[in-house]
Design an enzyme around this catalytic site. Structure first.
Site, PDB file in Angstrom:
ATOM      1  N   THR A 153       0.849  -1.206   0.000  1.00  0.00           N
ATOM      2  CA  THR A 153       0.000   0.000   0.000  1.00  0.00           C
ATOM      3  C   THR A 153       0.877   1.246   0.000  1.00  0.00           C
ATOM      4  O   THR A 153       0.374   2.342   0.253  1.00  0.00           O
ATOM      5  CB  THR A 153      -0.912   0.058   1.242  1.00  0.00           C
ATOM      6  OG1 THR A 153      -0.096  -0.112   2.405  1.00  0.00           O
ATOM      7  CG2 THR A 153      -2.009  -0.973   1.207  1.00  0.00           C
ATOM      8  N   ALA A 154       2.186   1.077  -0.264  1.00  0.00           N
ATOM      9  CA  ALA A 154       3.098   2.226  -0.160  1.00  0.00           C
ATOM     10  C   ALA A 154       3.256   2.895  -1.532  1.00  0.00           C
ATOM     11  O   ALA A 154       2.522   3.838  -1.852  1.00  0.00           O
ATOM     12  CB  ALA A 154       4.424   1.777   0.423  1.00  0.00           C
ATOM     13  N   ARG A 155       4.174   2.385  -2.346  1.00  0.00           N
ATOM     14  CA  ARG A 155       4.352   2.895  -3.699  1.00  0.00           C
ATOM     15  C   ARG A 155       4.846   1.756  -4.589  1.00  0.00           C
ATOM     16  O   ARG A 155       5.608   0.893  -4.145  1.00  0.00           O
ATOM     17  CB  ARG A 155       5.396   4.018  -3.743  1.00  0.00           C
ATOM     18  CG  ARG A 155       4.927   5.374  -3.236  1.00  0.00           C
ATOM     19  CD  ARG A 155       3.888   6.026  -4.162  1.00  0.00           C
ATOM     20  NE  ARG A 155       3.544   7.376  -3.730  1.00  0.00           N
ATOM     21  CZ  ARG A 155       2.530   7.670  -2.906  1.00  0.00           C
ATOM     22  NH1 ARG A 155       1.742   6.723  -2.438  1.00  0.00           N
ATOM     23  NH2 ARG A 155       2.285   8.924  -2.584  1.00  0.00           N
ATOM     24  N   ASP A 183      -2.262  -2.197  -3.897  1.00  0.00           N
ATOM     25  CA  ASP A 183      -3.051  -0.965  -4.041  1.00  0.00           C
ATOM     26  C   ASP A 183      -2.266   0.087  -4.819  1.00  0.00           C
ATOM     27  O   ASP A 183      -2.812   1.123  -5.171  1.00  0.00           O
ATOM     28  CB  ASP A 183      -3.393  -0.434  -2.637  1.00  0.00           C
ATOM     29  CG  ASP A 183      -4.278   0.806  -2.663  1.00  0.00           C
ATOM     30  OD1 ASP A 183      -5.295   0.789  -3.399  1.00  0.00           O
ATOM     31  OD2 ASP A 183      -3.962   1.796  -1.965  1.00  0.00           O
ATOM     32  N   GLU A 198       0.928   4.281 -12.559  1.00  0.00           N
ATOM     33  CA  GLU A 198      -0.534   4.322 -12.378  1.00  0.00           C
ATOM     34  C   GLU A 198      -1.110   5.418 -13.272  1.00  0.00           C
ATOM     35  O   GLU A 198      -0.491   6.467 -13.424  1.00  0.00           O
ATOM     36  CB  GLU A 198      -0.857   4.657 -10.918  1.00  0.00           C
ATOM     37  CG  GLU A 198      -0.420   3.582  -9.952  1.00  0.00           C
ATOM     38  CD  GLU A 198      -0.558   4.020  -8.494  1.00  0.00           C
ATOM     39  OE1 GLU A 198      -1.180   5.076  -8.234  1.00  0.00           O
ATOM     40  OE2 GLU A 198      -0.025   3.332  -7.633  1.00  0.00           O
ATOM     41  N   HIS A 246      -5.243   2.315  -5.871  1.00  0.00           N
ATOM     42  CA  HIS A 246      -4.628   3.341  -5.007  1.00  0.00           C
ATOM     43  C   HIS A 246      -5.680   4.072  -4.161  1.00  0.00           C
ATOM     44  O   HIS A 246      -5.857   5.294  -4.275  1.00  0.00           O
ATOM     45  CB  HIS A 246      -3.836   4.354  -5.859  1.00  0.00           C
ATOM     46  CG  HIS A 246      -2.795   5.090  -5.066  1.00  0.00           C
ATOM     47  ND1 HIS A 246      -1.558   5.405  -5.551  1.00  0.00           N
ATOM     48  CD2 HIS A 246      -2.809   5.577  -3.795  1.00  0.00           C
ATOM     49  CE1 HIS A 246      -0.860   6.060  -4.629  1.00  0.00           C
ATOM     50  NE2 HIS A 246      -1.610   6.181  -3.551  1.00  0.00           N
ATOM     51  N   ILE A 247      -6.361   3.289  -3.322  1.00  0.00           N
ATOM     52  CA  ILE A 247      -7.424   3.886  -2.484  1.00  0.00           C
ATOM     53  C   ILE A 247      -7.108   3.759  -0.990  1.00  0.00           C
ATOM     54  O   ILE A 247      -8.011   3.855  -0.161  1.00  0.00           O
ATOM     55  CB  ILE A 247      -8.801   3.254  -2.784  1.00  0.00           C
ATOM     56  CG1 ILE A 247      -8.757   1.731  -2.607  1.00  0.00           C
ATOM     57  CG2 ILE A 247      -9.286   3.643  -4.178  1.00  0.00           C
ATOM     58  CD1 ILE A 247     -10.137   1.083  -2.536  1.00  0.00           C
ATOM     59  N   GLY A 248      -5.829   3.570  -0.664  1.00  0.00           N
ATOM     60  CA  GLY A 248      -5.462   3.366   0.742  1.00  0.00           C
ATOM     61  C   GLY A 248      -6.029   4.420   1.679  1.00  0.00           C
ATOM     62  O   GLY A 248      -6.519   4.109   2.767  1.00  0.00           O
ATOM     63  N   SER A 249      -5.970   5.677   1.278  1.00  0.00           N
ATOM     64  CA  SER A 249      -6.431   6.743   2.182  1.00  0.00           C
ATOM     65  C   SER A 249      -7.812   7.270   1.807  1.00  0.00           C
ATOM     66  O   SER A 249      -8.244   8.303   2.320  1.00  0.00           O
ATOM     67  CB  SER A 249      -5.417   7.891   2.182  1.00  0.00           C
ATOM     68  OG  SER A 249      -5.273   8.421   0.876  1.00  0.00           O
TER      69      SER A 249
HETATM   70  C1  DGY Z   1      -0.351   9.359   0.051  1.00  0.00           C
HETATM   71  O1  DGY Z   1      -0.785  10.110   0.927  1.00  0.00           O
HETATM   72  O2  DGY Z   1       0.843   9.322  -0.236  1.00  0.00           O
HETATM   73  C2  DGY Z   1      -1.330   8.491  -0.663  1.00  0.00           C
HETATM   74  O3  DGY Z   1      -0.688   7.575  -1.461  1.00  0.00           O
HETATM   75  C3  DGY Z   1      -2.294   9.334  -1.483  1.00  0.00           C
HETATM   76  O4  DGY Z   1      -1.578  10.195  -2.283  1.00  0.00           O
END
Ligand code: DGY
Length: 321
Positions: free
Chosen positions: A238-240, A264, A269, A287-290
């Site tokens: 869920t990072a990058r 994620d 992307e 990419h919906i972690g937050s």
């Molecule tokens: C973050 O805060 O880095 C999330 O990936 C959303 O951009």
């Protein structure tokens, strides 16, 4: 005459956050919520004092070099700042801020979702039902990996990693981790520290990546390190995307070295490697972690607190450059 400072807002933000911007500034909103080109962003920044940016913006050295002298701050609505050339911003005296501390719960929730989804083959099951192809059941049908009591390895034991560890303890998982610095015992909460990723990986039935995307973590999970994981391990990110060598991950998912992956985040992307969607042992999110109402409000307000501080001549809480 309206003397409020002009602020470029690169993407659509929650209503309440845009309301505060409207009240305090002269905002240039992106009502269509589309990705600006570099040239558009530079043009929009004309006469502006700040940019409220997101990780989708590419604030590379060439863009930062062309921003007008009026820009004093790039206030990111993100904790990750790998989309900004921090060195270039420093050189131009542009403050850069992020939003740490407010998205750990939401991101840890998605980590657990990915962990469960990957381990229990949720994507396969969903697709079977939606395609109208579920036509039998047997004890050998869709058997996955049980998480209860397994070992969760975490690389990057910051706020998100720590919340993920707490949630995983609810499944009686034992926690192993690698971090640049060992945590104090109260935060470690019984987790086992490993000084290097190489030392950690053999202890991971499931590996969760929570480290920042910085040059030192680029392709951290490569073929050599994947080989150190136990056979049948599960990887969750869920990072990058840049933290993983995606070709190596895909090869390990194909060969069965890894049982599954929950992802994620990806390279490039939203135009991700099509192999991820073709594999049956992946559980994929965009990419919906937050992406919860609570967290997106909190991220937006935190970015505005930082914007306010810089434009008022105060030190922002979350300066990264
Ligand atoms: C973050 O805060 O880095 C999330 O990936 C959303 O951009």
């Amino acid at each position: 005459m309206n003397s409020k400072a002009i602020v470029v807002v690169s993407r659509k933000l929650p209503q309440a956050v845009e309301g505060r911007l409207r009240h305090d500034y002269n905002p240039r909103f992106n009502d269509e919520d589309r990705l600006y080109t570099k040239d558009e962003l530079i043009e929009l920044a004309s006469g502006a004092a700040g940019i409220v940016a997101c990780h989708t913006d590419r604030l590379s050295a060439d863009v930062i070099a062309r921003l007008p002298d009026t820009i004093r701050v790039i206030a990111n609505v993100s904790v990750g700042v790998d989309h900004v050339d921090l060195h270039a911003a420093r050189e131009r005296g542009i403050a850069v801020t992020n939003t740490p501390g407010v998205l750990a719960d939401a991101t840890a929730e998605v980590t657990i979702l990915l962990l469960l989804g990957a381990a229990r083959r949720a994507s396969e099951g969903e697709r079977l039902i939606r395609a109208g192809e579920w036509n039998s059941w047997s004890p050998s049908f869709m058997v996955g990996t049980q998480l209860t009591g397994k070992r969760l390895g975490i690389i990057g034991m910051g706020q998100v990693g720590q919340v993920t560890a707490r949630r995983a303890r609810g499944f009686d998982m034992t926690i192993h981790y690698h971090n640049r610095r060992r945590l104090p015992p109260d935060l470690e909460a019984g987790a086992t520290y490993h000084e290097t990723p190489e030392a950690l990986l053999p202890h991971c039935d499931v590996l969760a990546l929570h480290c920042p995307a910085i040059p030192e973590t680029q392709r951290l999970l490569n073929a050599e390190r994947i080989a150190l994981l136990p056979d049948g391990a599960i990887v969750v990110n869920t990072a990058r995307g840049s933290i993983v060598d995606e070709a190596a991950l895909i090869a390990a998912l194909r060969s069965g070295k890894l049982a599954a992956a929950g992802l994620d985040v990806f390279d490039n992307e939203p135009n991700i490697d099509p192999a991820f969607a073709q594999l049956s042992n992946t559980f994929l999110l965009p990419h919906i972690g937050s992406a919860t109402r609570e967290t997106r409000d909190a991220m937006g307000f935190r970015a505005l607190d930082n914007l306010d501080a810089v434009l008022a001549g105060r030190e922002p809480r979350d300066r990264v450059a």
